[in-house]
Design an enzyme around this catalytic site. Structure first.
Site, PDB file in Angstrom:
ATOM      1  N   ARG A  72      -7.514  -0.722   1.073  1.00 18.30           N
ATOM      2  CA  ARG A  72      -8.010  -1.993   0.536  1.00 18.30           C
ATOM      3  C   ARG A  72      -8.397  -1.850  -0.930  1.00 18.30           C
ATOM      4  NH1 ARG A  72     -12.532  -2.108   5.098  1.00 18.30           N
ATOM      5  NH2 ARG A  72     -10.859  -0.914   6.062  1.00 18.30           N
ATOM      6  N   ASP A  98     -12.328   6.768   3.360  1.00 21.63           N
ATOM      7  CA  ASP A  98     -11.106   6.587   4.152  1.00 21.63           C
ATOM      8  C   ASP A  98     -10.656   5.122   4.187  1.00 21.63           C
ATOM      9  OD1 ASP A  98      -8.993   7.299   5.727  1.00 21.63           O
ATOM     10  OD2 ASP A  98     -10.158   7.615   7.562  1.00 21.63           O
ATOM     11  N   ASP A 116       1.472   6.408   5.511  1.00 21.63           N
ATOM     12  CA  ASP A 116       0.521   5.437   4.971  1.00 21.63           C
ATOM     13  C   ASP A 116       1.057   4.718   3.725  1.00 21.63           C
ATOM     14  OD1 ASP A 116      -1.877   4.243   5.583  1.00 21.63           O
ATOM     15  OD2 ASP A 116      -3.085   5.585   4.339  1.00 21.63           O
ATOM     16  N   ASP A 165      -2.800  10.167   3.449  1.00 23.09           N
ATOM     17  CA  ASP A 165      -4.194   9.743   3.598  1.00 23.09           C
ATOM     18  C   ASP A 165      -4.974  10.780   4.403  1.00 23.09           C
ATOM     19  OD1 ASP A 165      -6.581   8.430   3.817  1.00 23.09           O
ATOM     20  OD2 ASP A 165      -5.843   6.820   5.143  1.00 23.09           O
ATOM     21  N   LYS A 200       0.863  -1.190   0.000  1.00 21.02           N
ATOM     22  CA  LYS A 200       0.000   0.000   0.000  1.00 21.02           C
ATOM     23  C   LYS A 200       0.894   1.232   0.000  1.00 21.02           C
ATOM     24  CE  LYS A 200      -3.230   2.608   2.996  1.00 21.02           C
ATOM     25  NZ  LYS A 200      -4.137   2.590   4.170  1.00 21.02           N
ATOM     26  N   GLU A 230      -9.391   3.403   1.930  1.00 22.80           N
ATOM     27  CA  GLU A 230      -8.821   3.481   0.584  1.00 22.80           C
ATOM     28  C   GLU A 230      -7.721   2.451   0.337  1.00 22.80           C
ATOM     29  OE1 GLU A 230      -7.691   5.152   3.032  1.00 22.80           O
ATOM     30  OE2 GLU A 230      -5.536   4.921   2.790  1.00 22.80           O
ATOM     31  N   LYS A 284     -10.543  12.769   7.629  1.00 19.90           N
ATOM     32  CA  LYS A 284     -10.086  12.440   8.980  1.00 19.90           C
ATOM     33  C   LYS A 284     -10.074  13.695   9.847  1.00 19.90           C
ATOM     34  CE  LYS A 284      -6.849   8.708   7.754  1.00 19.90           C
ATOM     35  NZ  LYS A 284      -7.477   7.621   8.519  1.00 19.90           N
TER      36      LYS A 284
HETATM   37  N1  BES Z   1      -4.382   4.566   6.805  1.00 17.64           N
HETATM   38  C1  BES Z   1      -5.514   4.277   7.582  1.00 17.64           C
HETATM   39  C2  BES Z   1      -5.243   3.312   8.726  1.00 17.64           C
HETATM   40  C3  BES Z   1      -4.295   3.757   9.796  1.00 17.64           C
HETATM   41  C4  BES Z   1      -4.763   4.202  11.012  1.00 17.64           C
HETATM   42  C5  BES Z   1      -2.936   3.658   9.631  1.00 17.64           C
HETATM   43  C6  BES Z   1      -3.898   4.572  12.013  1.00 17.64           C
HETATM   44  C7  BES Z   1      -2.066   4.030  10.628  1.00 17.64           C
HETATM   45  C8  BES Z   1      -2.548   4.474  11.822  1.00 17.64           C
HETATM   46  C9  BES Z   1      -6.591   3.662   6.708  1.00 17.64           C
HETATM   47  O1  BES Z   1      -6.618   4.080   5.393  1.00 17.64           O
HETATM   48  C10 BES Z   1      -7.908   4.048   7.289  1.00 17.64           C
HETATM   49  O2  BES Z   1      -8.218   5.203   7.289  1.00 17.64           O
HETATM   50  N2  BES Z   1      -8.654   3.066   7.777  1.00 17.64           N
HETATM   51  C11 BES Z   1      -9.911   3.309   8.363  1.00 17.64           C
HETATM   52  C12 BES Z   1     -10.899   2.312   7.829  1.00 17.64           C
HETATM   53  C13 BES Z   1     -12.327   2.595   8.172  1.00 17.64           C
HETATM   54  C14 BES Z   1     -12.780   3.853   7.476  1.00 17.64           C
HETATM   55  C15 BES Z   1     -13.168   1.422   7.746  1.00 17.64           C
HETATM   56  C16 BES Z   1      -9.758   3.166   9.872  1.00 17.64           C
HETATM   57  O3  BES Z   1      -8.996   2.311  10.328  1.00 17.64           O
HETATM   58  O4  BES Z   1     -10.360   3.950  10.595  1.00 17.64           O
HETATM   59 ZN    ZN Z   2      -4.848   4.735   4.644  1.00 20.70          ZN
HETATM   60 MN    MN Z   3      -7.742   5.838   5.124  1.00 21.66          MN
END
Ligand code: BES
Ligand code: ZN
Ligand code: MN
Length: 501
Positions: free
Chosen positions: A350, A346, A287, A269, A264, A348, A276
């Site tokens: 996956r 968010d 990220d 992000d 990834k 993204e 966010k």
């Molecule tokens: N990049 C984030 C995940 C992340 C969170 C990485 C904290 C490092 C530290 C990912 O893209 C994300 O935003 N995931 C969301 C998914 C949700 C919207 C289903 C999350 O984990 O909140």
């Molecule tokens: Zn992310």
């Molecule tokens: Mn995200």
């Protein structure tokens, strides 16, 4: 950092500092310097301070002795290594990092480490020390104008054993340690200086240096390949995306298996339209740590030359809100043909990985591993200690688990039961991109599994482990380079019996 071996007795080694591990051996025989270094001269130089009882052998405890009697070294550093019976390469790797971090802050530029032989073979010990020393030598202070550039530039390993084998172990460890640091350097860069284009350039430059192929595709090719999931994230950003493909083929490697490493590479992000909160958003420059891990891993593999084919793929883009950005409710068609209802922009990572994994299979990969800072839920589940690992194939997981042990990286397996699939069903498409809050790390992995299908696959969720939240004795606060060492060990093992899974 240059490393060399010395087969002299520890007392005879001329160095700024001689580092010796002190282990806690329990009640009777309290603390003792480790067996290999139980050189009488070292023991008696340490005897004074040991007799005061201030050397407990506790992990990372440091006791520095100046002008140690009857040693040629200018200083003697006793480094606590914990309980003797628990001592392993894992502790040793960290101790070497701790020695580097402690000595470089004292303006010492070179030192000698006495290789302990407690519970360990010399080769394994040498490898752990050199890897750990490289990890400890990295500082993420690139942009500090008063940067002191304190680095260790010479490490001597004081040891016994077969020179050829030990030299090979040290050389291998140097390649792995430098590759891990290369990954950390990429992850450390802020998003204005590490755009998808820059990441691709870095991959290209690395590939040219180590002699592997690297292709970089832009938006046109991503659309032509019908990577609708990847593009749905990229479409919102003014920065052009990059699909990075690195190919390593050892001379004489069999046609199959082919290992696919998919990373990834979200260089920033924001969350997109599902934006966010501002608090902590600056961290989302990391990220792309999964992608950077794959670039560092490909570097090490190219230099170590295991007899196997490996393809590294990084899906690099920003995730931005804009007038062109995708919106919740949109439906996207992935390269595999599956339709995806976007619930949360968010989620993204996956999306880009869905197309990355599918493309890897199209390129002929028979086994897949992806690495991604995928979910906050994984951090909730496992904290900052273990990364999450998911597998659709037990044999592949077992082999990876062995690689984790060799590399000294911690990851914990999480489940992928079919029941979890219910929450990623969509009313209007094949699948949604967010299964909501509960079991978020698992449902994200379930989403990816839809694109790995029946190809043996591992997914590493490194959201909690790719960034060190604070300074540790053995590693600086900042990017950790997690994944590189295990992936390299896995590839080496894969080359020797890859076709059996
Ligand atoms: N990049 C984030 C995940 C992340 C969170 C990485 C904290 C490092 C530290 C990912 O893209 C994300 O935003 N995931 C969301 C998914 C949700 C919207 C289903 C999350 O984990 O909140
Ligand atoms: Zn992310
Ligand atoms: Mn995200």
């Amino acid at each position: 950092m240059k490393t060399n071996l010395s087969f002299s007795r520890p007392a005879e080694v001329e160095t700024e500092c001689l580092v010796v591990v002190a282990l806690d051996r329990g009640e009777k025989d309290k603390t003792q310097v480790s067996a290999e270094s139980a050189d009488e001269a070292v023991k008696s130089a340490a005897a004074g301070v040991v007799s005061t009882g201030e050397v407990s052998g506790k992990m990372f405890e440091t006791t520095l002795i100046h002008n140690p009697a009857k040693l040629k070294a200018k200083r003697l550093l006793l480094l606590g290594g914990g309980k003797a019976k628990n001592f392993s390469a894992y502790e040793l790797r960290r101790l070497a990092g701790a020695a580097v971090r402690s000595l470089k802050s004292k303006s010492i530029r070179s030192f000698a480490f006495v290789v302990p032989d407690d519970n360990l073979k010399a080769e394994g010990a040498v490898k752990a020390i050199v890897e750990g020393a490289f990890v400890g030598n990295f500082d993420p202070d690139t942009y500090k104008s008063d940067r002191k550039d304190q680095k260790i530039d010479g490490l001597t390993l004081v040891t016994r054993g077969e020179q050829g084998k030990l030299q090979q172990a040290a050389e291998e460890a140097r390649i792995i340690g430098e590759s891990q640091n290369f990954t950390r350097q990429l992850v450390n860069e802020p998003s204005n200086r590490m755009t998808p284009t820059v990441l691709a350039e870095q991959a290209r430059k690395m590939a040219a240096e180590v002699g592997i192929k690297c292709e970089v595709y832009g938006a046109d090719k991503i659309k032509e390949l019908k990577m609708g999931a990847f593009w749905s994230v990229a479409q919102g950003s003014d920065e052009p995306p990059a699909l990075i493909i690195m190919r390593y083929e050892a001379a004489g490697a069999p046609e199959k298996p082919v290992l696919g490493l998919v990373g990834k590479g979200i260089t920033f992000d924001t969350g997109g339209i599902s934006i966010k909160p501002a608090d902590g958003m600056e961290k989302m420059k990391y990220d792309m740590a999964g992608g950077a891990a794959m670039i560092g891993t490909m570097r090490a593999i190219a230099l170590l030359q295991p007899k196997v084919k490996v393809i590294g793929i990084v899906c690099a883009t920003e995730n931005m809100p804009s007038g062109k950005a995708q919106k919740p409710g949109d439906v996207q068609i992935a390269m595999s043909g599956k339709s995806i209802e976007i619930i949360n922009t968010d989620a993204e990572g996956r999306l880009v990985l869905a197309d990355g994994l599918y493309y890897a299979r199209q390129l002929g990969c028979t086994h897949l591993i992806d690495a991604a800072t995928l979910t906050g839920a994984c951090v909730v589940a496992l904290g900052y200690v273990n990364a999450g690992v998911f597998a659709n194939d037990d044999k592949m997981y077992e082999r990876f688990s062995r690689a984790l042990d060799k590399a000294g990286e911690k990851m914990w397996r999480l489940p992928l039961d079919e029941e979890y699939k219910e929450v990623i069903r969509s009313n209007i498409a094949d699948i949604v991109n967010s299964g909501g809050r509960w079991g978020g790390a698992v449902t994200a992995a379930m989403f990816l599994k839809e694109f790995a299908e029946d190809t043996p696959w591992l997914h590493l969720d490194i959201a909690g482990t790719a960034w060190m939240e604070e300074n540790k004795p053995w590693i600086a606060k900042g990017p950790s380079g997690i994944g590189v060492r295990s992936l390299v060990e896995f590839a080496k093992d894969f080359a020797s019996d890859g076709s059996r899974s």
